[in-house]
Design a protein around this motif. Structure first.
Motif, mmCIF file in Angstrom:
data_model
loop_
_atom_site.group_PDB
_atom_site.id
_atom_site.type_symbol
_atom_site.label_atom_id
_atom_site.label_comp_id
_atom_site.label_asym_id
_atom_site.label_seq_id
_atom_site.Cartn_x
_atom_site.Cartn_y
_atom_site.Cartn_z
ATOM 1 N N SER A 145 0.551 -0.465 0.159
ATOM 2 C CA SER A 145 0.073 -0.238 -0.261
ATOM 3 C C SER A 145 1.392 1.169 0.324
ATOM 4 O O SER A 145 1.985 1.342 1.125
ATOM 5 N N VAL A 146 0.607 1.949 -0.961
ATOM 6 C CA VAL A 146 1.682 3.500 -1.693
ATOM 7 C C VAL A 146 0.760 4.201 -1.571
ATOM 8 O O VAL A 146 -0.130 4.646 -1.747
ATOM 9 N N LEU A 151 -1.115 3.967 -4.858
ATOM 10 C CA LEU A 151 -1.459 2.694 -5.398
ATOM 11 C C LEU A 151 -1.025 1.429 -4.900
ATOM 12 O O LEU A 151 -0.870 1.160 -3.247
ATOM 13 N N GLN A 152 -2.352 0.558 -4.671
ATOM 14 C CA GLN A 152 -2.578 -0.658 -3.691
ATOM 15 C C GLN A 152 -2.738 -2.178 -4.426
ATOM 16 O O GLN A 152 -3.020 -2.714 -5.336
ATOM 17 N N ILE A 153 -2.043 -2.960 -4.028
ATOM 18 C CA ILE A 153 -1.679 -4.328 -4.682
ATOM 19 C C ILE A 153 -2.472 -5.386 -3.567
ATOM 20 O O ILE A 153 -1.604 -5.494 -2.965
ATOM 21 N N LYS A 154 -2.607 -6.280 -3.561
ATOM 22 C CA LYS A 154 -3.660 -7.352 -3.442
ATOM 23 C C LYS A 154 -2.773 -7.836 -3.477
ATOM 24 O O LYS A 154 -2.095 -8.597 -4.590
ATOM 25 N N PRO A 155 -2.387 -9.135 -2.341
ATOM 26 C CA PRO A 155 -1.917 -10.931 -3.016
ATOM 27 C C PRO A 155 -2.501 -11.523 -4.420
ATOM 28 O O PRO A 155 -3.534 -11.436 -4.795
ATOM 29 N N GLY A 156 -1.373 -12.135 -4.536
ATOM 30 C CA GLY A 156 -1.722 -12.783 -6.329
ATOM 31 C C GLY A 156 -1.819 -11.718 -7.650
ATOM 32 O O GLY A 156 -2.246 -12.482 -8.340
ATOM 33 N N GLU A 157 -2.209 -10.770 -6.825
ATOM 34 C CA GLU A 157 -2.137 -9.358 -8.343
ATOM 35 C C GLU A 157 -1.613 -9.067 -9.504
ATOM 36 O O GLU A 157 -0.214 -9.006 -8.727
ATOM 37 N N VAL A 158 -1.667 -8.775 -10.927
ATOM 38 C CA VAL A 158 -0.647 -8.204 -11.350
ATOM 39 C C VAL A 158 -1.555 -7.321 -11.946
ATOM 40 O O VAL A 158 -1.502 -6.485 -12.516
ATOM 41 N N HIS A 159 0.115 -6.041 -11.577
ATOM 42 C CA HIS A 159 -0.476 -4.024 -11.537
ATOM 43 C C HIS A 159 0.938 -4.222 -12.735
ATOM 44 O O HIS A 159 1.653 -4.861 -12.642
ATOM 45 N N ALA A 160 0.376 -3.644 -13.689
ATOM 46 C CA ALA A 160 1.546 -2.848 -14.579
ATOM 47 C C ALA A 160 1.731 -1.104 -14.644
ATOM 48 O O ALA A 160 0.409 -0.159 -13.895
ATOM 49 N N ILE A 161 2.566 -0.196 -14.112
ATOM 50 C CA ILE A 161 2.806 0.773 -14.513
ATOM 51 C C ILE A 161 3.547 0.787 -16.070
ATOM 52 O O ILE A 161 4.190 0.097 -16.271
#
Ligand code: ADP
Ligand code: MG
Length: 257
Positions: A3-4, A22-32
């Motif tokens: 969590s940013v 920016l928030q990333i949950k377990p198992g997620e793929v995010h692209a910047i």
């Protein structure tokens, strides 16, 4: 997982990131995604704790801990991994000894792995990624091609099994075959709980690894966010698509500006 909040970062007295969320949950793929110079590598270096980057405001929480209080090694031990955009050459240090040191360092509380067992494990992963085992005894990255260096980064990811893998332009400089192999390896070694942050200039890598969410970074700010379809738009129209949309409130797209 990550969590940013309102992250502001300076390099050599100049503000580069002007408030990233920016928030990333377990198992997620995010692209910047973002043009050159938008601050993508700055962001990944800050996550990993590079000393040159000064956080002037904001918070980063990773797996329930205040990341900004942790040293880079502690971040790695907590399960954060960064594949570098420009992997360094280290003459005199073999690939196998480097990777074994990294492996033992992130598993500090466990007994160090024997060289024999480590080599067996490494051989398995090298085969998967298509790197000949002769690379093991070579100096790390010295004289390796661009594609081979990127493969070594992914090999390291395969060995360390991080909870969050940040891939900074792993696709840049790769031909289409190497890109495909690398993406297939990433898919093959991934555990369901592992999160991935793909940092990229070109949407091409997203043909092989489908992101749950795409964030567009421009001039140190996230200016647009959406699902995978945003990557398609950028593929068709380039970053002009974002520039045109900014200021125009379009349905279904969250425009943060
Ligand atoms: P990207 O990865 O999106 O291409 P970077 O994060 O590398 O962008 O760079 C963003 C901006 O910050 C650029 O203007 C770059 O020159 C500057 N910058 C990044 N790292 C440094 C550094 N170590 N020293 C000085 N300026 C830097
Ligand atoms: Mg970069």
């Amino acid at each position: 997982m990550l969590s940013v909040k309102n992250l502001q970062v300076q390099v050599e007295g100049k503000e580069i990131l002007h408030g990233i969320d920016l928030q990333i949950k377990p198992g997620e793929v995010h692209a910047i995604m973002g043009p050159n110079g938008s601050g993508k590598s700055t962001f990944s270096n800050v996550l990993m704790g590079h000393s040159k980057y000064k956080v002037t405001n904001g918070e980063i929480e990773f797996r329930g801990q205040n990341l900004l209080e942790l040293e880079p090694e502690e971040r790695a031990r907590l399960g954060m991994f960064l594949a570098f955009q420009y992997p360094k050459e280290i003459p005199g240090v073999s690939l196998v000894s480097f990777l074994r040191a990294a492996y033992n360092a992130v598993r500090k509380d466990k007994d160090p792995i024997s060289l024999y067992h480590f080599k067996k494990l490494l051989e398995e992963k090298m085969e998967l990624i298509g790197l000949s085992s002769t690379f093991m005894s070579r100096s790390l990255n010295e004289g390796f091609s661009g594609g081979e260096k990127k493969k070594v980064e992914i090999l390291q990811m395969a060995m360390l099994e991080p909870r969050l893998a940040i891939l900074d332009e792993t696709d840049s400089g790769l031909d289409i075959d190497a890109l495909k192999t690398i993406c297939e390896t990433v898919q093959a070694i991934r555990s369901p709980k592992q999160s991935i942050l793909l940092i990229t200039h070109y949407p091409r890598i997203l043909d092989y690894i489908t992101p749950d969410k795409v964030h567009v970074l421009m001039n140190g700010k996230i200016v647009m966010e959406d699902g995978e379809r945003l990557a398609r738009k950028l593929e068709e129209q380039g970053y002009d698509y974002v520039r045109e949309k900014m200021g125009i409130k379009s349905l279904g797209l969250k425009i943060v500006n």
